[in-house]
Design a protein around this motif. Structure first.
Motif, short mmCIF file in Angstrom:
data_model
loop_
_atom_site.label_atom_id
_atom_site.label_comp_id
_atom_site.label_asym_id
_atom_site.label_seq_id
_atom_site.Cartn_x
_atom_site.Cartn_y
_atom_site.Cartn_z
N GLU A 228 6.19 7.00 6.50
CA GLU A 228 7.32 5.72 6.70
C GLU A 228 7.07 3.86 6.50
O GLU A 228 6.14 3.98 6.82
N PRO A 229 7.75 3.73 6.08
CA PRO A 229 7.94 1.66 6.24
C PRO A 229 6.89 1.17 7.00
O PRO A 229 7.73 1.49 8.25
N ALA A 230 6.28 0.43 6.15
CA ALA A 230 5.65 -0.54 7.92
C ALA A 230 5.87 -1.98 7.35
O ALA A 230 5.21 -2.17 6.08
N VAL A 231 5.59 -3.00 8.10
CA VAL A 231 5.90 -4.12 7.43
C VAL A 231 4.90 -4.86 8.45
O VAL A 231 4.70 -4.39 9.86
N LEU B 157 2.22 6.20 6.09
CA LEU B 157 2.45 4.12 6.19
C LEU B 157 2.99 4.17 5.40
O LEU B 157 1.58 4.19 3.93
N ASP B 158 3.78 3.74 4.46
CA ASP B 158 4.07 3.15 3.23
C ASP B 158 3.88 1.28 3.37
O ASP B 158 5.21 1.04 4.05
N MET C 23 -4.09 -1.37 6.61
CA MET C 23 -3.19 -0.69 5.47
C MET C 23 -3.82 0.19 4.79
O MET C 23 -2.96 1.84 4.49
N GLY C 24 -5.40 1.36 4.30
CA GLY C 24 -5.50 1.71 3.56
C GLY C 24 -5.98 3.21 4.75
O GLY C 24 -5.63 4.45 4.29
N LEU C 25 -6.32 2.80 5.77
CA LEU C 25 -6.22 4.00 6.46
C LEU C 25 -4.97 4.55 7.08
O LEU C 25 -5.08 5.79 7.22
N LEU C 26 -4.64 3.90 6.92
CA LEU C 26 -3.32 4.49 7.42
C LEU C 26 -1.75 5.24 5.99
O LEU C 26 -1.16 5.30 6.53
N GLN C 27 -2.51 4.98 5.05
CA GLN C 27 -1.89 5.15 4.02
C GLN C 27 -1.00 6.50 4.00
O GLN C 27 -0.47 6.68 2.77
N ASP C 28 -2.11 7.72 3.95
CA ASP C 28 -1.37 8.65 4.74
C ASP C 28 0.04 8.81 5.64
O ASP C 28 0.87 10.13 5.81
N THR D 12 0.90 -0.98 -0.45
CA THR D 12 0.42 -0.38 -0.30
C THR D 12 1.07 1.17 0.57
O THR D 12 1.15 1.40 1.36
N PRO D 13 1.25 1.52 -0.68
CA PRO D 13 1.93 2.52 -0.94
C PRO D 13 1.37 4.67 -0.37
O PRO D 13 0.62 4.36 0.00
N GLY D 14 2.41 5.03 1.00
CA GLY D 14 1.86 6.02 1.16
C GLY D 14 1.56 7.23 0.33
O GLY D 14 2.28 7.36 -0.72
N THR D 15 0.50 7.57 1.07
CA THR D 15 0.11 8.86 -0.15
C THR D 15 0.93 10.39 -0.14
O THR D 15 0.52 11.53 0.21
#
Length: 331
Positions: free
Chosen positions: A49-52, A75-76, A68-73, A41-44
């Motif tokens: 910052e990177p997350a796994v 986290l990448d 992942m979508g909710l944190l897209q702004d 989910t690429p960050g917007t």
């Protein structure tokens, strides 16, 4: 060292929205000597910052779709399927020990080259993430654990069957019998076990789960991955009451968010007490209406807690990472 804990009590859960995200795209990516299927989910935001994010037993990367979508702004994100789960191939040596799963995540983090990352784990993935954070603090910026499968011998009617399934031959026979049941019935049973309120599962998500379960049922290794991973986890629980995992938890220096659901049928929420006493720097979120997969059942509340967690970890004076402990290969 005594643990420091901040406890959060959430308000009422938001109603599920109608605009559901489809599963994020993914592909096979290198992870040391093997490959893992990874959904991204690429960050917007340029500051993302990177997350796994590591799924639980019997799950896959799609368990993290909404969070992942909710944190897209912020986290990448990258969510790998553990070896033998989801779309990832099984390990060549058929080794599903917990330490091997942790090694696969470390190999992916090193191959990915974005560390340190914000590391997430649910259930079995919570145990895996704990081992990774303990062994390789240089790879982990913060840790978020949702119903982590840490050893607390508090049997309940809803999880007492798990040690039996881990016994030799019993699990295989059960899996063979289960294969004769319709996929839709198996998916409904899984949802009933993992969700505090199965009615929260949208029809679209149920259809996705049925499609995924149908595909995985055709694989030759699905039952082996599930049962062998469970057998490893139960073995750790019974060996010296799981002190190895708790020792690892006590050595984690990354700021840790612990999330538990009071309606969890698999991980007893009472285990949150020992967790908050063990992880040195932690925050606790208890969701009264959530089950075992809070990031799927109450993604908005979990996302809000993660944001507070990231903000607190980024504040001046947050504790630096320190040397960890090695992941032993015998577990």
């Amino acid at each position: 060292m005594s643990a420091t804990t901040t406890t959060e009590t959430p308000g009422a859960a938001d109603d599920p929205g109608n605009g559901l995200r489809p599963p994020w795209p993914g592909s096979l990516e290198p992870a040391g000597p093997t490959e893992l299927f990874v959904r991204r989910t690429p960050g917007t935001s340029p500051d993302a910052e990177p997350a796994v994010l590591v799924h639980g037993l019997g799950g896959s990367a799609t368990n993290w779709t909404d969070l992942m979508g909710l944190l897209q702004d912020r986290l990448d994100s990258a969510a790998p399927d553990l070896p033998g789960f989801g779309w990832s191939p099984p390990p060549a040596d058929h080794d599903y020990r917990l330490s091997v799963h942790a090694r696969a995540v470390v190999d992916f983090l090193e191959s990915d080259g974005r560390a340190p990352v914000h590391l997430f784990g649910n259930s079995l993935g919570g145990s895996v993430a704990t081992l990774v954070a303990a062994a390789r603090p240089d790879l982990v910026r913060t840790l978020t654990l949702i119903s982590p499968a840490l050893p607390v011998l508090l049997p309940r009617a809803t999880n007492a069957h798990l040690p039996v399934l881990a016994a030799p031959w019993v699990g295989q026979r059960f899996a063979a019998r289960l294969d004769r049941y319709p996929v839709e019935g198996r998916v409904r049973a899984t949802i009933a076990l993992c969700f505090g309120d199965p009615a929260r599962v949208a029809p679209e998500r149920f259809a996705e789960a049925v499609e995924e379960a149908s595909r995985r049922a055709r694989l030759g290794h699905e039952s082996e991955a599930m049962l062998a991973s469970l057998r490893s986890l139960i073995g750790i629980y019974l060996r010296r009451r799981g002190t190895w995992l708790w020792d690892a938890a006590a050595s984690v220096q990354a700021p840790t968010l612990l999330v538990y659901g009071l309606r969890d049928k698999l991980v007893d929420p009472r285990s949150s007490g020992r967790a908050t006493r063990t992880f040195p720097h932690n925050r606790l979120l208890v969701l009264p209406d959530s089950g075992h997969v809070a990031m799927m059942e109450h993604p908005d509340e979990v996302a809000a807690a993660v944001r507070r967690h990231l903000d607190a970890a980024a504040a001046p004076g947050s504790r630096p990472r320190e040397a960890g402990v090695a992941v032993p290969h015998q577990a």
